[in-house]
Design a protein around this motif. Structure first.
Motif, PDB file in Angstrom:
ATOM      1  N   ILE A  81       6.462  14.763   8.764  1.00 38.35           N
ATOM      2  CA  ILE A  81       5.435  13.829   9.201  1.00 38.35           C
ATOM      3  C   ILE A  81       5.863  12.421   8.807  1.00 38.35           C
ATOM      4  CG2 ILE A  81       3.078  13.049   8.745  1.00 38.35           C
ATOM      5  CD1 ILE A  81       2.363  15.966   8.160  1.00 38.35           C
ATOM      6  N   HIS A  82       5.815  11.508   9.743  1.00 39.37           N
ATOM      7  CA  HIS A  82       5.927  10.104   9.371  1.00 39.37           C
ATOM      8  C   HIS A  82       5.228   9.270  10.431  1.00 39.37           C
ATOM      9  CE1 HIS A  82       9.077  10.330  12.340  1.00 39.37           C
ATOM     10  NE2 HIS A  82       9.278   9.034  12.275  1.00 39.37           N
ATOM     11  N   ARG A  83       4.895   8.048  10.067  1.00 38.69           N
ATOM     12  CA  ARG A  83       4.229   7.167  11.021  1.00 38.69           C
ATOM     13  C   ARG A  83       5.205   6.083  11.450  1.00 38.69           C
ATOM     14  NH1 ARG A  83      -0.449   7.899   7.096  1.00 38.69           N
ATOM     15  NH2 ARG A  83      -1.502   9.673   8.029  1.00 38.69           N
ATOM     16  N   GLN A  84       4.967   5.575  12.628  1.00 39.46           N
ATOM     17  CA  GLN A  84       5.947   4.717  13.270  1.00 39.46           C
ATOM     18  C   GLN A  84       6.314   3.470  12.452  1.00 39.46           C
ATOM     19  OE1 GLN A  84       4.795   3.788  17.255  1.00 39.46           O
ATOM     20  NE2 GLN A  84       6.882   3.996  17.989  1.00 39.46           N
ATOM     21  N   ASN A  85       5.322   2.874  11.811  1.00 40.61           N
ATOM     22  CA  ASN A  85       5.592   1.606  11.116  1.00 40.61           C
ATOM     23  C   ASN A  85       5.993   1.808   9.655  1.00 40.61           C
ATOM     24  OD1 ASN A  85       2.904   2.505  10.650  1.00 40.61           O
ATOM     25  ND2 ASN A  85       2.479   0.543   9.670  1.00 40.61           N
ATOM     26  N   GLU A  86       6.194   3.055   9.261  1.00 43.08           N
ATOM     27  CA  GLU A  86       6.427   3.306   7.830  1.00 43.08           C
ATOM     28  C   GLU A  86       7.806   2.883   7.335  1.00 43.08           C
ATOM     29  OE1 GLU A  86       3.442   6.746   6.285  1.00 43.08           O
ATOM     30  OE2 GLU A  86       5.337   7.416   7.137  1.00 43.08           O
ATOM     31  N   TRP A  87       8.692   2.474   8.230  1.00 43.04           N
ATOM     32  CA  TRP A  87      10.007   1.980   7.792  1.00 43.04           C
ATOM     33  C   TRP A  87       9.881   0.582   7.193  1.00 43.04           C
ATOM     34  CZ3 TRP A  87      12.621  -2.377   9.636  1.00 43.04           C
ATOM     35  CH2 TRP A  87      11.964  -3.053  10.673  1.00 43.04           C
ATOM     36  N   ASP A  88       8.743  -0.069   7.451  1.00 40.83           N
ATOM     37  CA  ASP A  88       8.562  -1.444   6.978  1.00 40.83           C
ATOM     38  C   ASP A  88       7.437  -1.497   5.953  1.00 40.83           C
ATOM     39  OD1 ASP A  88       8.379  -4.104   6.527  1.00 40.83           O
ATOM     40  OD2 ASP A  88       7.871  -4.655   8.587  1.00 40.83           O
ATOM     41  N   LEU A  89       7.813  -1.432   4.668  1.00 35.92           N
ATOM     42  CA  LEU A  89       6.805  -1.434   3.603  1.00 35.92           C
ATOM     43  C   LEU A  89       6.352  -2.844   3.236  1.00 35.92           C
ATOM     44  CD1 LEU A  89       8.527   1.298   3.229  1.00 35.92           C
ATOM     45  CD2 LEU A  89       7.682   1.295   0.910  1.00 35.92           C
ATOM     46  N   THR A  90       6.952  -3.855   3.888  1.00 33.35           N
ATOM     47  CA  THR A  90       6.579  -5.227   3.530  1.00 33.35           C
ATOM     48  C   THR A  90       5.197  -5.599   4.058  1.00 33.35           C
ATOM     49  OG1 THR A  90       7.564  -6.252   5.492  1.00 33.35           O
ATOM     50  CG2 THR A  90       9.006  -5.933   3.570  1.00 33.35           C
ATOM     51  N   ARG A  91       4.685  -4.793   4.997  1.00 40.68           N
ATOM     52  CA  ARG A  91       3.347  -5.010   5.533  1.00 40.68           C
ATOM     53  C   ARG A  91       2.624  -3.669   5.633  1.00 40.68           C
ATOM     54  NH1 ARG A  91       3.849 -10.074   8.489  1.00 40.68           N
ATOM     55  NH2 ARG A  91       6.061 -10.582   8.494  1.00 40.68           N
ATOM     56  N   ILE A  92       1.295  -3.711   5.470  1.00 50.34           N
ATOM     57  CA  ILE A  92       0.495  -2.495   5.646  1.00 50.34           C
ATOM     58  C   ILE A  92       0.577  -2.018   7.095  1.00 50.34           C
ATOM     59  CG2 ILE A  92      -1.846  -1.549   5.540  1.00 50.34           C
ATOM     60  CD1 ILE A  92      -0.999  -2.218   2.776  1.00 50.34           C
ATOM     61  N   ALA A  93       0.577  -2.976   8.020  1.00 48.86           N
ATOM     62  CA  ALA A  93       0.692  -2.684   9.447  1.00 48.86           C
ATOM     63  C   ALA A  93       1.364  -3.892  10.099  1.00 48.86           C
ATOM     64  CB  ALA A  93      -0.690  -2.426  10.048  1.00 48.86           C
ATOM     65  N   PRO A  94       1.947  -3.713  11.274  1.00 48.81           N
ATOM     66  CA  PRO A  94       2.744  -4.790  11.877  1.00 48.81           C
ATOM     67  C   PRO A  94       2.008  -6.134  12.021  1.00 48.81           C
ATOM     68  CG  PRO A  94       3.092  -2.744  13.063  1.00 48.81           C
ATOM     69  CD  PRO A  94       2.000  -2.481  12.074  1.00 48.81           C
ATOM     70  N   ASN A  95       0.710  -6.084  12.234  1.00 43.65           N
ATOM     71  CA  ASN A  95      -0.023  -7.335  12.456  1.00 43.65           C
ATOM     72  C   ASN A  95      -0.702  -7.865  11.193  1.00 43.65           C
ATOM     73  OD1 ASN A  95      -1.777  -5.249  12.294  1.00 43.65           O
ATOM     74  ND2 ASN A  95      -3.088  -5.886  14.009  1.00 43.65           N
ATOM     75  N   ARG A  96      -0.349  -7.306  10.049  1.00 48.77           N
ATOM     76  CA  ARG A  96      -0.985  -7.712   8.785  1.00 48.77           C
ATOM     77  C   ARG A  96      -0.077  -8.707   8.038  1.00 48.77           C
ATOM     78  NH1 ARG A  96      -5.727  -7.178   7.024  1.00 48.77           N
ATOM     79  NH2 ARG A  96      -4.976  -6.699   4.938  1.00 48.77           N
ATOM     80  N   PRO A  97      -0.643  -9.481   7.097  1.00 47.61           N
ATOM     81  CA  PRO A  97       0.181 -10.423   6.339  1.00 47.61           C
ATOM     82  C   PRO A  97       1.239  -9.719   5.507  1.00 47.61           C
ATOM     83  CG  PRO A  97      -2.176 -10.740   5.872  1.00 47.61           C
ATOM     84  CD  PRO A  97      -2.061  -9.502   6.697  1.00 47.61           C
ATOM     85  N   ARG A  98       2.319 -10.440   5.225  1.00 46.28           N
ATOM     86  CA  ARG A  98       3.376  -9.863   4.414  1.00 46.28           C
ATOM     87  C   ARG A  98       2.944  -9.810   2.948  1.00 46.28           C
ATOM     88  NH1 ARG A  98       8.954 -12.646   5.115  1.00 46.28           N
ATOM     89  NH2 ARG A  98       8.422 -13.765   3.212  1.00 46.28           N
ATOM     90  N   ALA A  99       3.372  -8.766   2.249  1.00 40.46           N
ATOM     91  CA  ALA A  99       3.027  -8.592   0.835  1.00 40.46           C
ATOM     92  C   ALA A  99       3.700  -9.673  -0.012  1.00 40.46           C
ATOM     93  CB  ALA A  99       3.470  -7.199   0.364  1.00 40.46           C
ATOM     94  N   GLU A 100       3.177  -9.847  -1.225  1.00 36.92           N
ATOM     95  CA  GLU A 100       3.746 -10.794  -2.175  1.00 36.92           C
ATOM     96  C   GLU A 100       5.161 -10.390  -2.584  1.00 36.92           C
ATOM     97  OE1 GLU A 100       1.268 -11.934  -5.719  1.00 36.92           O
ATOM     98  OE2 GLU A 100      -0.074 -10.453  -4.784  1.00 36.92           O
ATOM     99  N   GLY A 101       5.951 -11.369  -2.923  1.00 32.99           N
ATOM    100  CA  GLY A 101       7.279 -11.083  -3.466  1.00 32.99           C
ATOM    101  C   GLY A 101       8.378 -11.249  -2.435  1.00 32.99           C
ATOM    102  N   SER A 102       9.535 -10.728  -2.780  1.00 36.78           N
ATOM    103  CA  SER A 102      10.733 -10.944  -1.980  1.00 36.78           C
ATOM    104  C   SER A 102      10.996  -9.761  -1.048  1.00 36.78           C
ATOM    105  CB  SER A 102      11.922 -11.135  -2.930  1.00 36.78           C
ATOM    106  OG  SER A 102      13.109 -11.224  -2.194  1.00 36.78           O
ATOM    107  N   PRO A 103      10.951  -9.989   0.265  1.00 35.38           N
ATOM    108  CA  PRO A 103      11.221  -8.880   1.200  1.00 35.38           C
ATOM    109  C   PRO A 103      12.709  -8.528   1.235  1.00 35.38           C
ATOM    110  CG  PRO A 103      10.833 -10.911   2.414  1.00 35.38           C
ATOM    111  CD  PRO A 103      10.621 -11.242   0.963  1.00 35.38           C
ATOM    112  N   ILE A 104      12.996  -7.251   1.162  1.00 34.42           N
ATOM    113  CA  ILE A 104      14.391  -6.802   1.184  1.00 34.42           C
ATOM    114  C   ILE A 104      14.566  -5.667   2.189  1.00 34.42           C
ATOM    115  CG2 ILE A 104      14.842  -7.429  -1.230  1.00 34.42           C
ATOM    116  CD1 ILE A 104      14.576  -4.399  -1.918  1.00 34.42           C
ATOM    117  N   GLU A 105      15.806  -5.425   2.505  1.00 33.73           N
ATOM    118  CA  GLU A 105      16.145  -4.329   3.420  1.00 33.73           C
ATOM    119  C   GLU A 105      17.106  -3.395   2.688  1.00 33.73           C
ATOM    120  OE1 GLU A 105      17.571  -4.669   7.881  1.00 33.73           O
ATOM    121  OE2 GLU A 105      19.189  -5.227   6.502  1.00 33.73           O
TER     122      GLU A 105
END
Lengths: 201, 223
Positions: free
Chosen positions: B47-71
């Motif tokens: 099971i996984h959800r489509q946007n779960e590869w990007d933990l920097t946001r709760i959902a694609p249209n939400r603000p970015r979380a605090e701190g330094s975004p990394i890949e």
């Protein structure tokens, strides 16, 4: 050239602890109850329903909170869903044999079917423990009152005390026909459960 | 005697849980005739959800979380070099402040409303994976002796007979040297370090390569 040397042997990434916070969010109910394919579907595997339950304890006899347990077993006919038994006629379409649950307290209760005896073996369930403070450890749990326990090639490598530490006791049958088995797993200390080397062997 | 063959697991220094939970007896040998029964096969129905590869946001249209975004990106293989395709990678890491959004994290550190800290990805046809997250904060694991847990990302990998739970650490972190599990890894700790590499992606601050090799006999048993 020997087969071994043709292989591209890579150095493994080290295993590490799961830490205390394995996400409960990743839980999947269908891995916690193997007697049904899904709570909304009338379909399930053949076999005696059982609940295997107990406590996971640390060296001081305290519950090991936050452990992640994984289970692996044969179906009621003793057949594993692995590449050796591919297309075997006795594979059960409703049974994969893999379970996983995270225990908040260290107590566990796993609903499944009693595994059948695979050739030469006594019925058993392989249990993998992931936890804070340790890397993966592995053992197999057996069931009381199985004649084959006396001759099982794994159990017979152990002394009497250690053998008993791997045999779940039969407690009761519930009114719906489920059999309850109990075994405490002791991670360390005087009563330590025997764990097995499956990484290097 | 065959029972002398297995590893003796080491206890992590200054790690109380490790002391309480590490088996003291050497691991027992498994007779060859039953070895196969010790190889779980995880069913391929992750099971996984489509946007779960990007933990920097709760959902694609939400603000970015605090701190330094990394890949973090890399390949997944077993010891034979076989690429592991369609593998489930479960990811969890603390937020910028060192807090997990887990009901049992009672540290009192700050929760970031825009950070969940849990995600799942599936490796592609080339055995590659990629995810984004926020660079995790280090946190004080042992206030009594001032020992910190270094920045790390937890990874759990399931793919057929390949199973690995590990952590990725960050290069040049001062707390790496005192981490009990890192100490037990010795020189091979390097294998658990993400390696910085250049990226032109403006959405992220740093990109790390972390190539994962699932070791042990189970991962290759049926090959």
């Amino acid at each position: 050239m020997p087969k071994k040397q043709q292989r591209n042997i890579l150095l493994p990434t080290n295993e590490d602890t799961t830490g205390p916070y394995f996400p409960i969010y990743f839980s999947d109910e269908s891995y916690e109850d193997l007697t049904q394919i899904h709570s909304g579907v009338v379909a399930g595997p053949k076999g005696q329903h059982i609940i295997l339950r107990g406590r996971v304890l640390d060296r001081n006899g305290n519950l090991a909170n936050g452990v992640l347990l994984e289970f692996w077993q044969a179906n009621a006919k003793g057949i594993y869903r692995n590449p050796s038994f591919e297309d075997h006629p006795d594979l059960d379409p409703w049974f994969d044999g893999y379970g996983r649950l995270r225990s908040t307290t260290g107590e566990y209760s796993f609903r499944t079917i009693l595994p059948g005896a695979s050739p030469g073996r006594a019925p058993n369930i392989t249990v993998t423990i992931f936890s804070d403070g340790i890397n993966r450890i592995v053992t197999q749990i057996f069931f009381a009152n199985q004649k084959a326990n006396k001759t099982d090639p794994l159990l017979t490598t152990l002394d009497d005390e250690d053998r008993e530490r791997l045999i779940a006791r039969f407690d009761e049958s519930s009114s719906d026909g489920t059999d309850f088995y109990t075994l405490d797993i002791v991670m360390a200390g005087d009563q330590e459960t025997p764990f097995f080397e499956d990484f290097l062997s | 005697m065959m029972n002398s063959m297995g590893r003796k697991l080491a206890i992590g220094e200054t790690d109380n849980t490790s002391d309480q939970r590490t088996p003291r007896k050497r691991l027992r040998s498994i007779p060859n005739t039953v070895r196969e029964s010790f190889v779980p096969v995880v069913p391929a129905r992750a099971i996984h959800r489509q946007n779960e590869w990007d933990l920097t946001r709760i959902a694609p249209n939400r603000p970015r979380a605090e701190g330094s975004p990394i890949e973090v990106k890399g390949t997944l293989r077993n010891e034979n070099g076989t690429l592991l395709r369609g593998a489930l990678i479960e990811i969890w890491n603390a937020n910028h402040h060192g807090r997990y959004r887990h009901v049992e994290d009672n540290s009192g550190l700050k929760i970031d409303e825009n950070f969940l800290g849990m995600g799942r990805v599936i490796t592609d046809e080339c055995g590659s994976y990629c995810f984004r997250t926020i660079s995790p904060g280090a946190y004080l694991a042992r206030p009594d002796i001032g020992r910190w847990r270094p920045k790390h990302i937890h990874l759990s990998i399931s793919c057929g007979t390949s199973r690995l739970v590990t952590q990725m650490y960050f290069p040049d972190e001062p707390n790496n040297a005192s981490d009990p599990m890192a100490i037990l890894m010795g020189d091979s700790f390097d294998r658990n370090l993400g390696q910085l590499f250049e990226t032109k992606d403006v959405e992220i601050d740093q990109s790390y390569e972390f190539n994962i090799v699932v070791g042990g006999k189970n991962a290759t048993f049926f090959e």
